[in-house]
Design an enzyme around this catalytic site. Sequence first.
Site, mmCIF file in Angstrom:
data_model
loop_
_atom_site.group_PDB
_atom_site.id
_atom_site.type_symbol
_atom_site.label_atom_id
_atom_site.label_comp_id
_atom_site.label_asym_id
_atom_site.label_seq_id
_atom_site.Cartn_x
_atom_site.Cartn_y
_atom_site.Cartn_z
ATOM 1 N N GLU A 120 -41.898 -81.102 77.418
ATOM 2 C CA GLU A 120 -42.986 -80.145 77.149
ATOM 3 C C GLU A 120 -42.894 -79.668 75.708
ATOM 4 O O GLU A 120 -41.871 -79.887 75.044
ATOM 5 C CB GLU A 120 -42.885 -78.971 78.127
ATOM 6 N N LYS A 163 -42.305 -77.468 72.416
ATOM 7 C CA LYS A 163 -41.435 -76.361 72.045
ATOM 8 C C LYS A 163 -42.318 -75.370 71.290
ATOM 9 O O LYS A 163 -42.692 -75.610 70.140
ATOM 10 C CB LYS A 163 -40.285 -76.851 71.165
ATOM 11 N N ASP A 206 -43.729 -72.403 69.221
ATOM 12 C CA ASP A 206 -43.149 -71.710 68.079
ATOM 13 C C ASP A 206 -43.604 -70.256 68.067
ATOM 14 O O ASP A 206 -44.528 -69.880 67.356
ATOM 15 C CB ASP A 206 -43.576 -72.430 66.793
ATOM 16 N N TYR A 263 -42.195 -71.010 80.756
ATOM 17 C CA TYR A 263 -41.708 -72.370 80.988
ATOM 18 C C TYR A 263 -40.389 -72.458 81.746
ATOM 19 O O TYR A 263 -39.865 -73.546 81.914
ATOM 20 C CB TYR A 263 -41.573 -73.116 79.667
ATOM 21 N N LYS A 282 -36.633 -81.577 67.430
ATOM 22 C CA LYS A 282 -37.339 -80.839 66.373
ATOM 23 C C LYS A 282 -38.211 -81.778 65.551
ATOM 24 O O LYS A 282 -37.757 -82.832 65.115
ATOM 25 C CB LYS A 282 -36.314 -80.165 65.448
ATOM 26 N N CYS A 284 -52.865 -56.106 30.727
ATOM 27 C CA CYS A 284 -53.525 -57.255 31.329
ATOM 28 C C CYS A 284 -53.183 -58.513 30.535
ATOM 29 O O CYS A 284 -53.372 -58.547 29.314
ATOM 30 C CB CYS A 284 -55.034 -57.046 31.338
ATOM 31 N N CYS A 323 -56.971 -59.698 28.948
ATOM 32 C CA CYS A 323 -57.733 -58.909 27.967
ATOM 33 C C CYS A 323 -56.873 -57.832 27.303
ATOM 34 O O CYS A 323 -57.356 -57.093 26.454
ATOM 35 C CB CYS A 323 -58.971 -58.298 28.612
ATOM 36 N N CYS A 374 -56.313 -54.440 36.364
ATOM 37 C CA CYS A 374 -56.983 -54.354 35.076
ATOM 38 C C CYS A 374 -58.344 -53.760 35.400
ATOM 39 O O CYS A 374 -59.083 -54.321 36.211
ATOM 40 C CB CYS A 374 -57.128 -55.764 34.493
ATOM 41 N N CYS A 391 -63.403 -57.877 31.652
ATOM 42 C CA CYS A 391 -62.249 -58.746 31.406
ATOM 43 C C CYS A 391 -62.626 -60.183 31.756
ATOM 44 O O CYS A 391 -63.062 -60.457 32.880
ATOM 45 C CB CYS A 391 -61.067 -58.273 32.253
HETATM 46 S S1 IVH Z 1 -36.120 -73.618 77.476
HETATM 47 C C1 IVH Z 1 -32.293 -71.892 79.192
HETATM 48 N N1 IVH Z 1 -38.519 -74.457 76.817
HETATM 49 O O1 IVH Z 1 -36.860 -72.356 71.800
HETATM 50 C C2 IVH Z 1 -33.319 -72.669 78.441
HETATM 51 N N2 IVH Z 1 -37.375 -73.032 75.312
HETATM 52 O O2 IVH Z 1 -34.670 -72.986 69.975
HETATM 53 C C3 IVH Z 1 -34.208 -71.795 77.700
HETATM 54 N N3 IVH Z 1 -38.667 -72.438 73.329
HETATM 55 O O3 IVH Z 1 -34.750 -69.745 72.782
HETATM 56 C C4 IVH Z 1 -35.089 -72.429 76.756
HETATM 57 N N4 IVH Z 1 -40.469 -73.589 73.845
HETATM 58 O O4 IVH Z 1 -37.297 -69.329 72.886
HETATM 59 C C5 IVH Z 1 -37.442 -73.720 76.452
HETATM 60 N N5 IVH Z 1 -40.664 -75.211 76.384
HETATM 61 C C6 IVH Z 1 -39.605 -74.496 76.040
HETATM 62 C C7 IVH Z 1 -39.574 -73.763 74.837
HETATM 63 C C8 IVH Z 1 -38.423 -73.044 74.501
HETATM 64 C C9 IVH Z 1 -39.919 -72.781 72.966
HETATM 65 C C10 IVH Z 1 -37.767 -71.587 72.530
HETATM 66 C C11 IVH Z 1 -36.934 -70.614 73.321
HETATM 67 C C12 IVH Z 1 -35.522 -70.906 72.920
HETATM 68 C C13 IVH Z 1 -35.704 -71.583 71.611
HETATM 69 C C14 IVH Z 1 -34.501 -72.429 71.246
#
Ligand code: IVH
Length: 601
Positions: free
Chosen positions: A34, A36, A38, A147, A244, A338, A341, A356, A361
Amino acid sequence: MLSLDNSYNAEDLLDFDRKARELTGINDIEYCIEPKFDGASISLIYEHDQFTRGATRGDGVEGEDVTTNIKRIRSIPLSAPFSKYGVDLIEIRGEVLMTKAAFKKYNDGLAEQGLPPLANPRNAASGSLRIKDPAVVGKRNLEAFLYNVSYYTTVAGHHTTSNLLASHSGTLQMLWECGFRSPQKEKQVVKGIDEVIKHVHDFEAMRDTLPYEIDGMVIKVNDVDLQDKMGMTTHHPRWAIAFKFKARQATTKLRAVEFQVGRTGAVTPVAKLEPVALAGVTVGSISIHNEDYIKEKDLMIGDTVLIERAGDVIPQIVKSLPEVRTGEEKHILYPKKCPVCHSELFRPEEEAVWRCINIECPAQVVERMIHFVSKDAMDIKSFGEANVRKFYELDLLKDVPGIYTLDYEAIGKMEGFGKRSIDNLTAAIEASKQQPLHRVIYALGIRYVGETTAKTIANAIHDVFELEKMNEEQLQQMEDIGVKVAQSIYTFFQNKENIKMLERLKELGLQMQNIKRAASTAKNTLHEQTFLFTGTLNKLKRTEAEEMVEKHGGKIASGVSSKLNYLVAGEDAGSKLEKAKKINTVKIITEDEFLKLIDEN
Ligand code: IVH
């Protein structure tokens, strides 16, 4: 709350899989993959189906109680039917984030107040979670993806819990069925690490098409029994790993600071960086906004700085790295005069910028014209910054009305200006006369009047010259216009030179009236007006909104064309909005403006 171990390439993933196979004794492990997300990590507790507590991650052991603010996030339900699944108390984990659209809106709002933007949606989300006033949190349009289930107890007497909880993908489904936004649609269940490697690379390729930022993928062993068997370290579970994506951050050296004068006279420091490649572009300079910002980020010349380019946001400095200073770094000194000018600079009280105040100017004059022709303002294609500067330097252009009275004969003699480019230029200038009033108002470059405010103003008046007669109180009656903005508009329209310029622009054929408003208030009805909805609406269901239109005698259009009167653009509106922007007669309104329109009718 644990964290995740990281991987960066196929080898790392193969390594992860090898260990997982060793620990489980299974060869073809099923993985759930799934995004990650941000954002900012949160943990939520539900007891007997009611939301009772929410906390941030903090240091993993102790976070902040953000229960009240969490209640303002629409996608987090206040109650959820966990008991149906045999669950009594449950702790779930997720991520609060701001969509790219909400983030843009938020940064636009900051810009309209003359404040520096935030570097990325993550900072915006985690900052918003900590705001003291929950009502303000509500306005930030935060989203949450849930999640993970960290812990649960079962309902007494309920002998089995739902078997959904036996797998990670099932858990996501249960959360989805309970009314949460879980990555139910975004997830992918695959067998074996080769499929995982393929999927994460495919997903990375379409990363920019998502409405929110992700910084990678998370790969989880799908079977919960296997997860338990694998266990965890003090830092992360052994059954999950983050993959990542290529970083949108980089470090580089801050070499020097230059000071630029903007169209409102604000003197902005610009950091000159050692050029560095970042997410497909080379970054060589970045605005560092104002004195307070420099202090807050602790910036010095010679510093190593962390920069970020989040999605389509202009690159920003995230922070300096004072730990690698050598002692050779120098303080950033603000000029007293400035740089263009040479008149003395002022820093008004309760403002963060030095200005300014010589409106003649040359830097300001040029910047005002650049703003006027720019894409979001009058959108005079093929004019652009370079031509404004060139024409100004050659004395062919002195002020904004001058854009409409250019000496084409003289321009034709310049290098690089053939008949074709002059034809293009004249056509674009001519076309801009049809731009709607809100664009004209925005193009004037009045301080604090961004696109949204310009639309509000245009919607509230018939004719731009009405603004000359309004006092600050009357201006404040308009939606979302506060003291500061009203003051700025008032000052602009009390200046005789500005009125003269507007009269001149009117003579030259620019749109000074709000045509649609003039027409629709005459009839005071939506009769025969066509509407189209696009993007996600927050307050209304699509069908409800369409019914409202029909009730008021309006019609629903099937697509964007010159016959369309109103496009109601919700969140994350896409191609329809882009298309409508190109048709001058289509009025683009927000969901709130739509509701107001219905109200007025
Ligand atoms: S699982 C015990 N699933 O990424 C497992 N984390 O870099 C808990 N994060 O601290 C994490 N998307 O805040 C999980 N689909 C996802 C996520 C996710 C973002 C974050 C989470 C974690 C951090 C680690």
